[in-house]
Motif scaffolding. Structure first.
Motif, PDB file in Angstrom:
ATOM      1  N   VAL A  62      33.852 -27.433  20.333  1.00 46.86           N
ATOM      2  CA  VAL A  62      33.398 -27.282  18.949  1.00 46.86           C
ATOM      3  C   VAL A  62      32.705 -28.575  18.550  1.00 46.86           C
ATOM      4  CG1 VAL A  62      34.054 -26.931  16.541  1.00 46.86           C
ATOM      5  CG2 VAL A  62      35.268 -25.702  18.354  1.00 46.86           C
ATOM      6  N   LYS A  63      31.508 -28.465  18.013  1.00 45.38           N
ATOM      7  CA  LYS A  63      30.780 -29.656  17.579  1.00 45.38           C
ATOM      8  C   LYS A  63      31.211 -30.016  16.161  1.00 45.38           C
ATOM      9  CE  LYS A  63      26.190 -31.681  17.949  1.00 45.38           C
ATOM     10  NZ  LYS A  63      24.811 -31.427  18.414  1.00 45.38           N
ATOM     11  N   ILE A  64      31.730 -31.218  15.988  1.00 47.84           N
ATOM     12  CA  ILE A  64      32.174 -31.701  14.688  1.00 47.84           C
ATOM     13  C   ILE A  64      31.093 -32.603  14.114  1.00 47.84           C
ATOM     14  CG2 ILE A  64      33.991 -32.895  13.442  1.00 47.84           C
ATOM     15  CD1 ILE A  64      34.912 -30.352  14.809  1.00 47.84           C
ATOM     16  N   LEU A  65      30.703 -32.337  12.862  1.00 50.71           N
ATOM     17  CA  LEU A  65      29.671 -33.124  12.204  1.00 50.71           C
ATOM     18  C   LEU A  65      30.142 -33.550  10.819  1.00 50.71           C
ATOM     19  CD1 LEU A  65      27.973 -30.186  13.260  1.00 50.71           C
ATOM     20  CD2 LEU A  65      26.301 -32.017  13.460  1.00 50.71           C
ATOM     21  N   TYR A 103      21.752 -27.303  13.708  1.00 53.53           N
ATOM     22  CA  TYR A 103      22.290 -28.626  14.029  1.00 53.53           C
ATOM     23  C   TYR A 103      22.231 -28.883  15.532  1.00 53.53           C
ATOM     24  CZ  TYR A 103      24.062 -28.860   9.252  1.00 53.53           C
ATOM     25  OH  TYR A 103      24.168 -28.900   7.885  1.00 53.53           O
ATOM     26  N   GLY A 104      21.588 -28.012  16.279  1.00 54.33           N
ATOM     27  CA  GLY A 104      21.443 -28.196  17.708  1.00 54.33           C
ATOM     28  C   GLY A 104      22.661 -27.836  18.516  1.00 54.33           C
ATOM     29  N   ALA A 105      23.683 -27.246  17.893  1.00 55.35           N
ATOM     30  CA  ALA A 105      24.922 -26.935  18.600  1.00 55.35           C
ATOM     31  C   ALA A 105      24.753 -25.694  19.472  1.00 55.35           C
ATOM     32  CB  ALA A 105      26.061 -26.716  17.610  1.00 55.35           C
ATOM     33  N   SER A 106      25.264 -25.764  20.693  1.00 53.83           N
ATOM     34  CA  SER A 106      25.229 -24.616  21.595  1.00 53.83           C
ATOM     35  C   SER A 106      26.606 -24.366  22.194  1.00 53.83           C
ATOM     36  CB  SER A 106      24.218 -24.858  22.720  1.00 53.83           C
ATOM     37  OG  SER A 106      24.612 -25.964  23.513  1.00 53.83           O
ATOM     38  N   ASN A 107      27.654 -24.839  21.528  1.00 49.52           N
ATOM     39  CA  ASN A 107      29.010 -24.701  22.044  1.00 49.52           C
ATOM     40  C   ASN A 107      29.505 -23.272  21.892  1.00 49.52           C
ATOM     41  OD1 ASN A 107      28.499 -27.388  20.599  1.00 49.52           O
ATOM     42  ND2 ASN A 107      30.154 -27.940  21.978  1.00 49.52           N
ATOM     43  N   LEU A 108      30.419 -22.876  22.765  1.00 50.82           N
ATOM     44  CA  LEU A 108      31.056 -21.571  22.647  1.00 50.82           C
ATOM     45  C   LEU A 108      31.740 -21.431  21.293  1.00 50.82           C
ATOM     46  CD1 LEU A 108      32.177 -18.881  23.843  1.00 50.82           C
ATOM     47  CD2 LEU A 108      34.123 -20.233  24.678  1.00 50.82           C
ATOM     48  N   VAL A 116      20.942 -35.755  25.304  1.00 53.20           N
ATOM     49  CA  VAL A 116      19.732 -35.473  24.516  1.00 53.20           C
ATOM     50  C   VAL A 116      19.627 -33.965  24.332  1.00 53.20           C
ATOM     51  CG1 VAL A 116      17.222 -35.673  24.377  1.00 53.20           C
ATOM     52  CG2 VAL A 116      18.565 -37.503  25.440  1.00 53.20           C
ATOM     53  N   GLU A 117      19.354 -33.544  23.114  1.00 55.21           N
ATOM     54  CA  GLU A 117      19.155 -32.116  22.851  1.00 55.21           C
ATOM     55  C   GLU A 117      18.022 -31.920  21.858  1.00 55.21           C
ATOM     56  OE1 GLU A 117      23.153 -31.317  21.642  1.00 55.21           O
ATOM     57  OE2 GLU A 117      22.689 -31.529  19.509  1.00 55.21           O
ATOM     58  N   ALA A 118      17.322 -30.803  22.004  1.00 56.38           N
ATOM     59  CA  ALA A 118      16.243 -30.431  21.096  1.00 56.38           C
ATOM     60  C   ALA A 118      16.375 -28.938  20.815  1.00 56.38           C
ATOM     61  CB  ALA A 118      14.878 -30.746  21.694  1.00 56.38           C
ATOM     62  N   TYR A 119      15.962 -28.526  19.622  1.00 57.15           N
ATOM     63  CA  TYR A 119      16.153 -27.133  19.228  1.00 57.15           C
ATOM     64  C   TYR A 119      15.051 -26.695  18.272  1.00 57.15           C
ATOM     65  CZ  TYR A 119      18.072 -29.465  15.093  1.00 57.15           C
ATOM     66  OH  TYR A 119      18.232 -30.265  13.994  1.00 57.15           O
ATOM     67  N   VAL A 120      14.857 -25.386  18.187  1.00 61.58           N
ATOM     68  CA  VAL A 120      13.920 -24.798  17.234  1.00 61.58           C
ATOM     69  C   VAL A 120      14.444 -23.421  16.851  1.00 61.58           C
ATOM     70  CG1 VAL A 120      12.467 -23.799  19.050  1.00 61.58           C
ATOM     71  CG2 VAL A 120      11.506 -24.204  16.762  1.00 61.58           C
ATOM     72  N   GLU A 121      14.315 -23.089  15.589  1.00 62.05           N
ATOM     73  CA  GLU A 121      14.735 -21.774  15.094  1.00 62.05           C
ATOM     74  C   GLU A 121      13.675 -21.265  14.126  1.00 62.05           C
ATOM     75  OE1 GLU A 121      18.953 -20.386  13.929  1.00 62.05           O
ATOM     76  OE2 GLU A 121      17.998 -20.913  12.012  1.00 62.05           O
ATOM     77  N   ASP A 122      13.288 -20.006  14.282  1.00 56.80           N
ATOM     78  CA  ASP A 122      12.290 -19.374  13.419  1.00 56.80           C
ATOM     79  C   ASP A 122      12.929 -18.196  12.692  1.00 56.80           C
ATOM     80  OD1 ASP A 122       9.074 -19.193  13.032  1.00 56.80           O
ATOM     81  OD2 ASP A 122       9.965 -17.197  12.991  1.00 56.80           O
ATOM     82  N   GLN A 123      12.845 -18.195  11.362  1.00 61.92           N
ATOM     83  CA  GLN A 123      13.378 -17.115  10.538  1.00 61.92           C
ATOM     84  C   GLN A 123      12.201 -16.388   9.900  1.00 61.92           C
ATOM     85  OE1 GLN A 123      15.964 -19.093   7.745  1.00 61.92           O
ATOM     86  NE2 GLN A 123      17.247 -19.984   9.357  1.00 61.92           N
ATOM     87  N   SER A 152      25.495 -19.810  25.279  1.00 61.77           N
ATOM     88  CA  SER A 152      26.125 -21.100  25.028  1.00 61.77           C
ATOM     89  C   SER A 152      26.280 -21.836  26.346  1.00 61.77           C
ATOM     90  CB  SER A 152      27.505 -20.913  24.369  1.00 61.77           C
ATOM     91  OG  SER A 152      28.375 -20.190  25.227  1.00 61.77           O
ATOM     92  N   ALA A 153      26.337 -23.157  26.272  1.00 57.77           N
ATOM     93  CA  ALA A 153      26.517 -23.972  27.471  1.00 57.77           C
ATOM     94  C   ALA A 153      27.237 -25.253  27.094  1.00 57.77           C
ATOM     95  CB  ALA A 153      25.178 -24.299  28.120  1.00 57.77           C
ATOM     96  N   GLU A 154      28.080 -25.711  28.006  1.00 58.15           N
ATOM     97  CA  GLU A 154      28.824 -26.946  27.766  1.00 58.15           C
ATOM     98  C   GLU A 154      29.037 -27.670  29.084  1.00 58.15           C
ATOM     99  OE1 GLU A 154      33.157 -28.429  26.094  1.00 58.15           O
ATOM    100  OE2 GLU A 154      32.508 -26.361  25.778  1.00 58.15           O
ATOM    101  N   PRO A 155      28.514 -28.890  29.225  1.00 57.63           N
ATOM    102  CA  PRO A 155      28.783 -29.663  30.441  1.00 57.63           C
ATOM    103  C   PRO A 155      30.281 -29.894  30.604  1.00 57.63           C
ATOM    104  CG  PRO A 155      26.958 -30.611  29.221  1.00 57.63           C
ATOM    105  CD  PRO A 155      27.573 -29.574  28.328  1.00 57.63           C
TER     106      PRO A 155
END
Length: 820
Positions: free
Chosen positions: A249-252, A289-294, A518-525, A592-595
């Motif tokens: 879980v990504k905590i921000l 927020y760039g999160a891809s966690n399960l 490093v992570e990058a993301y894009v979302e289109d609504q 989702s992906a997590e190293p």
């Protein structure tokens, strides 16, 4: 939750949207103008006067909160259409409303003391405006037009109140609760917004109290106190950890990560006294927020000088020597400056032997608004945690005496933590915005284990993020694009010492770890229609771990240096459909992906090598409600590959190792409900507030060669919370709450489990809505003996092994708070 285009609150993007103001909206110096807000009500009045009153009057149940949020709820509950300037009403707070009133009476009470009045400018048309002198009563002018009568019905021309005022700037870096609520309603997946005032209705010990009624979220406390961490899992994330720190879980906080570059988060570093509200994104839904966690992401949003009380002083006392004084306050300082600060101290003997705890939380933020389009905010944390550690016990020991603790707590465990965040927001043309941020986090851990030794780990973490929101059109359709990225660096100095006579002895080994992420993301609504939005996006992430062994000897003659890197791409497709004004449907298909966690150099040389855990999730859900009833319901199914678990070694099935498992499946239902039931028993407008959450979690192997379709341990299948709180309009409240949790497997072979349990609690208090609040909060009143969480193991062989973390027995807390 409802799409704002169909809600009774409408914001004209060209006039009222605070992120699309013209360049001269807030020039230097003071500028007086008439605030723009229109409330449109179509009220059909029967011929007889008594029936008119009945048709106008209705019950309102609106909590004390920022004025903009209160007006929005009032509009929903009164069936009025409300359009207002979000900036104008963002700062003041409303005392709330819990009465059966006409719309005019309701507005009078809601606006009382806020510095705002209302003006009827035509039949059923109302404008909310700032009073020139907030203390003065608005003067009511004669009706603008005579009453008119239609065929078979009457309509009333209402009076006119003319008021003008001066708008004040608001924070740009920290969105209001209403802005966040609108943002979460655009997410094509399960989300929850939790108001900070709800958390403070009783004693808030751990993050468990903050997230108690968030559906889909499981929190199992490791200790019976406030220190030591908790197992936080969403949709089965990180069932395999030793509870703290947690993964999956990504905590921000305010959009900047509290999760380190290696993917780990310390839950106890979340300051529960510095929360304005919490955003919960369940599953791979926090793409913005760039999160891809399960498990998704949890974003804690802090108060500012614009939203906080000038002064808030409180004290909480409780069982086992619990003492917590707390003070906070904030203010707009002028000339573009605002500030907020919070300080609290906690002392607690714990609910188990050798578990004394002493914690200090210090937090503050300072904002500077350069002009109407630029704002910078500095956040500073100073924390210190000192506590005696606890050890897990057997089920038999738990039932006999849950207070026992095999660990002596010597030497003590703990760490200081220091953090600095710097964020800047730029408002661009056409409602666009650009946010940048940077942070530095420093933690110096000291952990002692009688069987393993004394560990001293210094963690330093730094990062930089950016986020750009673009509002426009694509193929003639409304279109919003959000893109951004995050770069993180982490340095760990890991030193292990021998323990001699309860004290730190000689150095046994020293390892230096470095993580880059490093992570990058894009979302289109894309709004295909006024009610249907298609969401398409993706995220890429890269993580590298490098290790250097500097002291001591590695078993097997392994090299002293090694590194490993991971790369993942995670696409997402979803939709939101406002099927009815009060109901939204949503769905998504996401990856989702997590190293993997690599705790030391030796993990690099595991055979087979650890790889990233990946998963594909399909989700469908609905949310919505009205003034009496709200719901949030989601169903999901995830197919996971290479989940990090304790599984049998392929060469020797009797030996269990933490590594990538085969295929697993996670299925669940997440349900949140809230309702207001009017009573009229003691007062005409008293009521019961019902709220509850239920989570069904079915996590299991998928035809594993050894474990077949066994269930995954660590997370109970059923988890529910329910509360019925009587609320009197005078501020008094009282009611019980129930927590029910099913049995919980301890091992992957499913031979040992923690028993199911049910806990009864109750809260009673009084809040005058202005200055004073007092409360008593009772926990586990029936004194149940249960396991609040378990450590997982490979195969317990049906034996009663020490894997159980006892929950707290009966505890009672009481406190008071003064707000100025």
């Amino acid at each position: 939750m409802k799409n704002k285009k169909n809600r009774n609150t409408c914001k004209d993007a060209d006039i009222f949207d605070p992120v699309s103001k013209p360049p001269n909206y807030f020039p230097p110096g003071k500028r007086s103008f008439t605030a723009l807000a229109v409330v449109i009500a179509a009220i059909v009045v029967p011929a007889e006067a008594s029936e008119k009153e009945k048709s106008h009057a209705r019950h309102y149940a609106i909590a004390a909160q920022p004025l903009g949020d209160a007006l929005t709820e009032f509009a929903d509950q009164s069936d009025l259409k409300l359009v207002f300037d979000a900036d104008l009403v963002r700062g003041p707070k409303s005392r709330g409303l819990s009465s059966t009133l006409t719309p005019e009476q309701g507005l009078d009470k809601l606006l009382d003391g806020t510095g705002f009045g209302y003006r009827f400018i035509g039949p059923g048309t109302v404008t909310i405006e700032r009073l020139a002198q907030p203390a003065a009563k608005p003067k009511i002018a004669p009706a603008a037009a005579p009453q008119t009568r239609g065929s078979g019905d009457d309509s009333v021309q209402l009076s006119t109140i003319s008021v003008t005022g001066e708008a004040e700037p608001q924070s740009l870096t920290t969105p209001s609760i209403e802005e966040s609520r609108e943002k979460l309603e655009r997410v094509p997946g399960g989300t929850t917004l939790i108001e900070g005032e709800r958390i403070r209705e009783g004693a808030a010990l751990t993050v468990n109290d903050a997230l108690a009624y968030a559906p889909g979220v499981y929190v199992g406390d490791r200790t019976t106190g406030v220190a030591g961490g908790s197992r936080l899992s969403i949709r089965g994330s990180d069932v395999n950890s030793l509870i703290s720190p947690i993964r999956g879980v990504k905590i921000l906080r305010d959009g900047l990560p509290f999760t380190n570059a290696n993917g780990a988060s310390d839950i106890e570093t979340i300051d529960l006294d510095a929360i304005q509200y919490i955003e919960v994104y369940r599953g791979a839904n926090a793409l913005e927020y760039g999160a891809s966690n399960l498990g998704g992401a949890v974003n804690f949003v802090t108060p500012t000088g614009y939203t906080s009380d000038p002064l808030r002083v409180g004290m909480t006392l409780g069982t086992n020597g619990y003492v917590k004084p707390q003070i906070s306050g904030g203010s707009v300082l002028g000339n573009g400056w605002d500030a907020f600060g919070s300080f609290s101290y906690i002392e607690f003997n714990g609910n188990r032997r050798h578990n004394e705890q002493e914690l200090f939380y210090g937090y503050g933020n300072l904002g500077y608004r350069w002009n109407d389009r630029h704002e910078t905010r500095l956040h500073v944390d100073v924390q210190d945690f000192d506590y005696e550690g606890v050890s897990a016990i057997t089920k038999k020991q738990l039932k006999k005496n849950p207070h026992q603790n095999p660990s002596t707590g010597v030497p003590p465990t703990g760490f200081p933590a220091y953090r600095v965040d710097l964020r800047h927001t730029m408002l661009l043309d056409d409602g666009d915005r650009f946010d940048v941020g940077a942070y530095y986090f420093n933690k110096d851990y000291s952990f002692s284990f009688s069987n393993f030794g004394f560990f001293r780990d210094a963690w330093q973490d730094a990062g930089f993020s950016w986020r750009h929101q673009i509002n426009g059109h694509l193929f003639g359709l409304k279109n919003r694009v959000i893109w951004g990225g995050l770069a993180q660096w982490q340095w760990i100095n890991d030193r292990d010492f021998n323990v001699v006579n309860g004290k730190r002895g000689s150095l046994r080994s020293n390892e230096r770890d470095e993580w880059n992420s490093v992570e990058a993301y894009v979302e289109d609504q894309l709004g295909l229609t006024d009610t249907f939005t298609l969401v398409l996006g993706g995220q890429v992430n890269y993580r590298k771990a490098a290790y250097e062994h500097r002291f001591g000897t590695l078993a097997g003659g392994l090299p002293n240096q090694a590194d490993q890197d991971f790369f993942n791409f995670n696409p997402k497709l979803g939709f939101t459909w406002q099927a009815m004004p009060e109901m939204q449907l949503y769905g998504n298909l996401s990856r989702s992906a997590e190293p993997p966690p690599l705790s030391n150099l030796a993990d690099i040389f595991l055979t087979p090598r650890r790889v990233s855990q990946t998963g594909s999730t399909v989700e469908i859900g609905t949310r919505g409600g009205n003034e009496r009833f709200k719901w949030d319901l989601a169903f999901y199914h995830a197919w996971l590959n290479n989940e990090i678990l304790v599984v049998p070694n392929p060469q020797n099935p009797t030996v269990f190792t933490t590594t990538n498992a085969g295929n697993t499946q996670h299925t669940g239902i997440e349900l949140g409900l809230e309702s207001i039931v009017p009573l009229g028993l003691i007062a005409s407008d008293d009521h019961i507030r019902l709220r509850g959450s239920y989570t069904w979690s079915n996590f299991h192997f998928d035809d594993d060669p050894v474990l077949k379709d066994n269930r995954l341990p660590g997370i109970p299948e059923h988890n529910a919370r329910f509360e019925a709180l009587y609320q009197h309009p005078g501020g008094f409240y009282i009611g019980p709450n129930v927590t029910a949790v099913s049995s919980n497997w301890v091992d992957f072979t499913n031979t040992l489990a923690a028993d199911a349990y049910a806990l009864l609690g109750a809260r009673v208090g009084w809040d005058d809505g202005k200055h004073w609040k007092v409360f008593v909060d009772g926990r586990n009143l029936t004194n149940e003996r249960y396991a609040a969480s378990v450590f997982v193991t490979g195969d317990a062989r049906g034996q009663d092994v020490a894997q159980f973390n006892p929950g707290a027995t009966r505890m009672v807390f009481g406190g008071f708070e003064y707000r100025y």
